[in-house]
Design a protein around this motif. Structure first.
Motif, PDB file in Angstrom:
ATOM      1  N   ILE A 197      45.149  24.813  45.816  1.00  0.00           N
ATOM      2  CA  ILE A 197      45.484  26.093  45.188  1.00  0.00           C
ATOM      3  C   ILE A 197      44.341  26.572  44.301  1.00  0.00           C
ATOM      4  O   ILE A 197      43.965  27.752  44.328  1.00  0.00           O
ATOM      5  CB  ILE A 197      46.786  25.959  44.372  1.00  0.00           C
ATOM      6  CG1 ILE A 197      47.972  25.731  45.313  1.00  0.00           C
ATOM      7  CG2 ILE A 197      47.019  27.202  43.520  1.00  0.00           C
ATOM      8  CD1 ILE A 197      49.274  25.421  44.603  1.00  0.00           C
ATOM      9  N   VAL A 198      43.782  25.664  43.515  1.00  0.00           N
ATOM     10  CA  VAL A 198      42.657  26.034  42.650  1.00  0.00           C
ATOM     11  C   VAL A 198      41.491  26.548  43.491  1.00  0.00           C
ATOM     12  O   VAL A 198      40.867  27.572  43.167  1.00  0.00           O
ATOM     13  CB  VAL A 198      42.213  24.835  41.789  1.00  0.00           C
ATOM     14  CG1 VAL A 198      40.901  25.147  41.073  1.00  0.00           C
ATOM     15  CG2 VAL A 198      43.288  24.479  40.773  1.00  0.00           C
ATOM     16  N   ALA A 199      41.201  25.851  44.585  1.00  0.00           N
ATOM     17  CA  ALA A 199      40.106  26.275  45.465  1.00  0.00           C
ATOM     18  C   ALA A 199      40.387  27.649  46.068  1.00  0.00           C
ATOM     19  O   ALA A 199      39.473  28.477  46.213  1.00  0.00           O
ATOM     20  CB  ALA A 199      39.899  25.245  46.571  1.00  0.00           C
ATOM     21  N   ALA A 200      41.653  27.914  46.407  1.00  0.00           N
ATOM     22  CA  ALA A 200      42.017  29.214  46.977  1.00  0.00           C
ATOM     23  C   ALA A 200      41.837  30.332  45.950  1.00  0.00           C
ATOM     24  O   ALA A 200      41.350  31.420  46.279  1.00  0.00           O
ATOM     25  CB  ALA A 200      43.458  29.173  47.468  1.00  0.00           C
ATOM     26  N   PHE A 201      42.225  30.071  44.712  1.00  0.00           N
ATOM     27  CA  PHE A 201      42.039  31.068  43.648  1.00  0.00           C
ATOM     28  C   PHE A 201      40.548  31.353  43.448  1.00  0.00           C
ATOM     29  O   PHE A 201      40.140  32.507  43.288  1.00  0.00           O
ATOM     30  CB  PHE A 201      42.652  30.562  42.341  1.00  0.00           C
ATOM     31  CG  PHE A 201      44.120  30.851  42.190  1.00  0.00           C
ATOM     32  CD1 PHE A 201      45.013  30.557  43.215  1.00  0.00           C
ATOM     33  CD2 PHE A 201      44.621  31.398  41.027  1.00  0.00           C
ATOM     34  CE1 PHE A 201      46.374  30.809  43.087  1.00  0.00           C
ATOM     35  CE2 PHE A 201      45.976  31.656  40.878  1.00  0.00           C
ATOM     36  CZ  PHE A 201      46.856  31.362  41.907  1.00  0.00           C
ATOM     37  N   GLU A 202      39.746  30.303  43.441  1.00  0.00           N
ATOM     38  CA  GLU A 202      38.305  30.483  43.255  1.00  0.00           C
ATOM     39  C   GLU A 202      37.699  31.260  44.423  1.00  0.00           C
ATOM     40  O   GLU A 202      36.797  32.085  44.234  1.00  0.00           O
ATOM     41  CB  GLU A 202      37.629  29.119  43.104  1.00  0.00           C
ATOM     42  CG  GLU A 202      37.992  28.415  41.799  1.00  0.00           C
ATOM     43  CD  GLU A 202      37.428  27.010  41.720  1.00  0.00           C
ATOM     44  OE1 GLU A 202      37.047  26.465  42.787  1.00  0.00           O
ATOM     45  OE2 GLU A 202      37.371  26.448  40.606  1.00  0.00           O
ATOM     46  N   LYS A 203      38.203  31.003  45.627  1.00  0.00           N
ATOM     47  CA  LYS A 203      37.710  31.731  46.799  1.00  0.00           C
ATOM     48  C   LYS A 203      38.094  33.204  46.710  1.00  0.00           C
ATOM     49  O   LYS A 203      37.312  34.080  47.112  1.00  0.00           O
ATOM     50  CB  LYS A 203      38.281  31.104  48.074  1.00  0.00           C
ATOM     51  CG  LYS A 203      37.658  31.644  49.349  1.00  0.00           C
ATOM     52  CD  LYS A 203      38.122  30.865  50.569  1.00  0.00           C
ATOM     53  CE  LYS A 203      37.448  31.377  51.837  1.00  0.00           C
ATOM     54  NZ  LYS A 203      37.879  30.609  53.030  1.00  0.00           N
ATOM     55  N   GLN A 204      39.285  33.487  46.188  1.00  0.00           N
ATOM     56  CA  GLN A 204      39.699  34.880  46.001  1.00  0.00           C
ATOM     57  C   GLN A 204      38.771  35.596  45.023  1.00  0.00           C
ATOM     58  O   GLN A 204      38.371  36.739  45.245  1.00  0.00           O
ATOM     59  CB  GLN A 204      41.137  34.930  45.483  1.00  0.00           C
ATOM     60  CG  GLN A 204      41.632  36.317  45.112  1.00  0.00           C
ATOM     61  CD  GLN A 204      41.765  37.226  46.314  1.00  0.00           C
ATOM     62  OE1 GLN A 204      42.728  37.160  47.064  1.00  0.00           O
ATOM     63  NE2 GLN A 204      40.782  38.096  46.514  1.00  0.00           N
ATOM     64  N   LEU A 205      38.420  34.911  43.940  1.00  0.00           N
ATOM     65  CA  LEU A 205      37.488  35.498  42.975  1.00  0.00           C
ATOM     66  C   LEU A 205      36.126  35.739  43.615  1.00  0.00           C
ATOM     67  O   LEU A 205      35.521  36.806  43.436  1.00  0.00           O
ATOM     68  CB  LEU A 205      37.350  34.576  41.763  1.00  0.00           C
ATOM     69  CG  LEU A 205      36.319  34.994  40.708  1.00  0.00           C
ATOM     70  CD1 LEU A 205      36.656  36.356  40.120  1.00  0.00           C
ATOM     71  CD2 LEU A 205      36.230  33.942  39.608  1.00  0.00           C
ATOM     72  N   ASP A 206      35.649  34.770  44.371  1.00  0.00           N
ATOM     73  CA  ASP A 206      34.345  34.902  45.024  1.00  0.00           C
ATOM     74  C   ASP A 206      34.341  36.070  46.008  1.00  0.00           C
ATOM     75  O   ASP A 206      33.333  36.781  46.138  1.00  0.00           O
ATOM     76  CB  ASP A 206      34.000  33.598  45.743  1.00  0.00           C
ATOM     77  CG  ASP A 206      32.632  33.650  46.399  1.00  0.00           C
ATOM     78  OD1 ASP A 206      31.622  33.697  45.677  1.00  0.00           O
ATOM     79  OD2 ASP A 206      32.572  33.664  47.648  1.00  0.00           O
TER      80      ASP A 206
END
Length: 231
Positions: free
Chosen positions: A175-184
């Protein structure tokens, strides 16, 4: 509305005067003068501290008002409001959940979410890019964390409780990685623009003789007729 003065400095001065009277003699006017001076000094210091705290609180209130000020875009305002509520819920869950690793993941989600909302607030054209994030990923994440909070708060071990805890724990990094990917992803257009600008700049500088050309052909041909490009 009249601002109320803090009472802490008065209490502090009174306590100092009382302590001085209990420890040292008050037989002469000089003794009273010393006690009064000590109380006055404490009063001044306490007043400064209280004033600084009041200023800090006032600044925080002003910042909060600025954040909540309508933008004139109803869809953007709703997103920002929902975002503030989501972050507040994350903070509550972080306070409730004792597991340090899960807590650290929640803090990271808060940080990334705030940056996502800030990017969209600065550039509302990016709002469509986070619709699925707002409609599904964010609320589902909060749902999972609430389930974890309830299961962890039961205080007993059981097959279903342990399964819930382990499943959520196993998903948090994803989930954390998905949030970071959304920001990127919100920086995709900027990255493309910068890449294009750099390419144009390099070519212009090369044409003007301000730098070496990115591509240089060797003058000595190879046996097979090809030529080598130096990058």
């Amino acid at each position: 509305m009249t601002e109320r003065k803090p009472v802490a400095p008065f209490y502090a001065a009174a306590v100092v005067f009382l302590l001085y009277a209990l420890i040292f003699p008050l037989y002469a006017p000089l003794h009273y003068a010393i006690a009064a001076a000590a109380a006055a000094a404490v009063f001044a210091v306490a007043s400064l501290l209280c004033r600084g705290g009041a200023v800090g609180q006032s600044e925080k209130k002003e910042e909060k008002k600025a954040e909540e000020k309508p933008t004139g875009n109803p869809e953007l305002d709703k997103m920002l409001k929902d975002g503030r509520l989501a972050i507040a819920e994350m903070k509550r869950l972080d306070g409730n959940i004792a597991d340090e690793e899960i807590s650290a993941d929640i803090v990271r989600l808060e940080q990334v979410s705030e940056k996502i909302f800030d990017q969209v607030r600065q550039d509302p054209k990016k709002l469509p890019q986070i619709r699925k994030f707002m409609d599904y990923y964010l609320p589902t994440t909060l749902k999972l964390l609430n389930a974890y909070d309830r299961a962890a708060g039961v205080g007993v071990s059981g097959e279903n409780i342990n399964a819930t805890l382990h499943k959520v724990e196993g998903m948090m990094k994803t989930i954390v990685a998905a949030f970071e990917k959304q920001l990127d992803a919100l920086f995709g257009s900027e990255a493309l623009d910068i890449s294009t600008d750099i390419t144009v700049l390099e070519n212009m500088m090369a044409r003007e003789g301000l730098t070496e050309s990115p591509l240089k052909a060797e003058s000595v041909p190879k046996e097979d007729g090809d030529f080598k490009l130096e990058l």
